[in-house]
Enzyme design. Structure first.
Site, PDB file in Angstrom:
ATOM      1  N   GLU A  37       0.926  -1.252  -0.050  1.00 32.60           N
ATOM      2  CA  GLU A  37      -0.087  -0.040  -0.108  1.00 32.60           C
ATOM      3  C   GLU A  37       1.082   1.108   0.078  1.00 32.60           C
ATOM      4  O   GLU A  37       1.770   1.239   0.747  1.00 32.60           O
ATOM      5  CB  GLU A  37      -0.782   0.142   1.198  1.00 32.60           C
ATOM      6  N   ARG A 262       5.737 -12.772   9.314  1.00 34.58           N
ATOM      7  CA  ARG A 262       6.489 -11.626   8.732  1.00 34.58           C
ATOM      8  C   ARG A 262       7.822 -11.510   9.655  1.00 34.58           C
ATOM      9  O   ARG A 262       7.960 -12.112  10.673  1.00 34.58           O
ATOM     10  CB  ARG A 262       5.693 -10.594   9.223  1.00 34.58           C
ATOM     11  N   LYS A 272       4.455   0.169  10.789  1.00 29.12           N
ATOM     12  CA  LYS A 272       4.183   1.323  10.214  1.00 29.12           C
ATOM     13  C   LYS A 272       3.901   2.463  11.018  1.00 29.12           C
ATOM     14  O   LYS A 272       4.450   3.681  11.032  1.00 29.12           O
ATOM     15  CB  LYS A 272       3.217   1.272   9.037  1.00 29.12           C
TER      16      LYS A 272
END
Length: 569
Positions: A37, A262, A272
């Site tokens: 994104e 991850r 983030k």
RNA sequence: UGGGGCGUCGUCUAAUGGCAGGACACAGGAUUUUGGAUCCUGACGCGGAGGUUCGACUCCUCCCGCCCCAGCCA
């Protein structure tokens, strides 16, 4: 590539891919995608995903698309698209002309939504966000159906079209999939497909006032691109049944989603949200502050793409939650830079040395090896004279045990130059050492003693009149704890574990003259100190270096043990 | 406690019913004109309990622990 000349599957994903290749599930095709994104900078965690997505495609002769999942116009920006492209290329991957955007598919997604409405599988809901949440139920208890759930197909069609036309205010209606409000999997409790949002999209501008949710857009985007293997992280495992449901209802190409764990790194935050906080609150200088785990920052710090790729290959791919020791990352930079970085002498904290018996005004050009690991890299000349600088830390007036370096009466080698012996110490009124008096042995020119006598230490040095000065930024881990989220006090968070000493700026460092030609981004090993990278702001006469990583330091380890021992005793 | 996942050296990761291997980290040694690099050596592990089997990290049962999910974020 045929199956016979291919290396064994490296992980469970490759095993699945090979199984598909054997059974012909996708006609022998392997097509992946990396779907960021565009709402932030890529970091080392993304590098893992990129290496997996692009790596598997390459290994099996397929390709990997770059697709920006841009379904939320309020958070996404062109700036991020540019940085993401740059970072992926820098890492060493290519996507050719296969750069796509979920927003390319808005029209198709809309048509498919209409199709689901016609099938009675989607409906317009007038409930507010809060009401929807209340109706959703909890983890243990089933949800309640919306009173608008059983509107007629005609009414839904009409309402949805008017949503698109902009007849309703933001947030007043949504389109929902009609699945099962009692499902144990909460993602199946009539998930929202469209929301009304009057926001300017970075690509479609004001063409739309309804935007698809990620859940509605993602699987179909993969399908449109005829992706065979949709690789993603573990938290989307719960969403797979939903994507399967959409794809089956639509009757379109159905990629296989495979989830992996991850990346987590010790002494590092990768969310983030947290990284954004560090930037916005000014704990660091920006997204590319060399202490950040972003690829932009690591590049500035001096990490190489090869080192990062080797790291990603080295950590493996699995489904178990894990935290990789940041030392492993550091290992891979050292390994790569050891091979390629030219050696150079720089003194970070200069201590003046005068060679009493060396003629005043004389200069010699001595031969120095550029890189002992790379014989082809040749040699260079380094000037030597009567006044030199050595590292402050390379002299002790009272040397501790196992300290091999210079001390009163002790002889050491100056790298590529001469043996020197300390015969005196000059101090200022405050008792601080200002200068060392030494003698040199002319017979040891180049660093070997013809009489075979040995010294226990070799020091780096620069000739004072020839040295160029530089600023050097010493970076260390940003956090003091392996798990930055571990805090004692209630109400504190990861910011409490920020290391105030993670950056030390040194000015007045003295370097051998050749360094004046350092180009921004150039990698060097400052002998005996570490790997350094000329900063983007580096200019001749205004040299700036960032420490990428220190050299492995056995002495520091011994010293640390002494300190601990003394403290404990 | 509904649903979905995961437990192998300190940290990652192999093994696919047949000697638990590798990497990083750690410890020791050799070598060295970087206390670097290189080389050698060492210690350390299958979450637990049962069961199946000649043989179980692997198959079965139960238990324990950890992670994710209740955004109109992705």
């Amino acid at each position: 590539m045929t199956s016979s000349d291919r290396p064994k599957p490296a992980n469970f994903i490759e095993e699945i891919v090979e199984e598909h290749l054997r059974t012909g599930k996708y006609g022998g095709r392997v097509h992946t995608r990396f779907p960021p994104e565009p709402n932030g900078y890529l970091h080392i965690g993304h590098a893992k995903a990129i290496c997996i997505d692009f790596g598997i495609a390459a290994k099996y002769g397929g390709c990997c698309n770059l697709r920006f999942d841009d379904t939320n116009p309020v958070r996404e920006e062109q700036e991020y698209i540019d940085s993401i492209r740059e970072d992926i290329r820098w890492l060493g991957f290519e996507w050719g002309d296969r750069e796509y955007y979920a927003s390319d598919y808005y029209e198709q997604l809309y048509d498919w939504a209409v199709m689901l409405i016609r099938k009675g599988k989607a409906y317009v809901d007038d409930l507010s966000a809060e009401q929807i949440r209340e109706h959703r139920g909890t983890l243990r208890s089933p949800g309640k159906e919306s009173p608008y759930r059983n509107r007629s197909v005609e009414e839904n069609l009409d309402l949805f079209e008017r949503m698109r036309r902009g007849e309703f205010p933001d947030g007043s209606k949504v389109l929902r999939a009609k699945i099962d409000m009692a499902a144990g999997n909460i993602n199946l409790r009539d998930p929202v497909m469209y929301r009304i949002l009057r926001a300017t999209h970075h690509r479609t501008g004001d063409a739309w006032c309804i935007y698809p949710t990620y859940d509605w857009a993602h699987g179909q985007s993969d399908s449109i691109e005829t992706i065979t293997h949709s690789l993603c992280s573990l938290e989307f495992e719960d969403h797979r049944p939903l994507y399967d449901w959409f794809l089956n209802e639509l009757g379109v190409h159905h990629p296989q989603q495979i989830e992996f764990a991850r990346l987590n790194l010790s002494y590092t935050v990768l969310s983030k949200r947290k990284l954004l906080k560090l930037v916005e609150e000014g704990h660091i200088s920006g997204w590319d502050d060399p202490r950040m785990p972003t690829l932009a920052a690591m590049r500035r710090r001096g990490y190489t793409p090869e080192a990062i790729r080797n790291f990603c290959d080295g950590i493996g791919v699995a489904k178990a939650d894990s935290v990789i020791d940041v030392a492993k990352l550091e290992h891979h930079v050292r390994e790569d830079l050891n091979r390629r970085a030219p050696r150079v002498m720089a003194v970070l904290r200069p201590l003046k040395v005068v060679i009493d018996n060396y003629p005043e005004g004389k200069t010699e050009e001595l031969d120095a090896v550029n890189n002992p690991e790379d014989p082809g890299s040749g040699t260079r000349k380094v000037p030597f004279s009567r006044v030199l600088y050595i590292e402050e830390d390379d002299f002790r007036e009272e040397p501790p045990i196992k300290y091999f370096r210079l001390a009163p009466g002790r002889e050491v080698r100056l790298r590529y130059a001469y043996f020197v012996k300390c015969i005196g110490v000059t101090k200022d009124d405050a008792g601080r050492i200002t200068e060392l008096r030494c003698t040199y042995d002319p017979a040891t020119r180049g660093g070997d003693a013809p009489d075979g006598r040995r010294v226990k230490a070799t020091l780096h040095w620069v000739s004072a009149p020839h040295a160029v000065s530089a600023a050097v930024r010493l970076y260390d881990r940003l956090f003091t704890k392996p798990d930055p989220d571990e805090v004692e006090d209630e109400g504190k968070d990861f910011r409490a574990n920020l290391d105030p000493h993670s950056l030390e700026v040194l000015t007045g460092c003295r370097c051998e003259p050749g360094l004046n030609g350092a180009q921004p981004g150039g990698h060097y090993q400052f002998e005996r100190l570490g790997y350094f990278c000329a900063d983007v702001d580096c200019r001749p006469g205004k040299l700036v270096f960032n420490r990428t990583v220190s050299l492995r330091d056995t002495w520091a380890k011994i010293e640390r043990r002494h300190v601990q021992h003394d403290a404990g005793a």
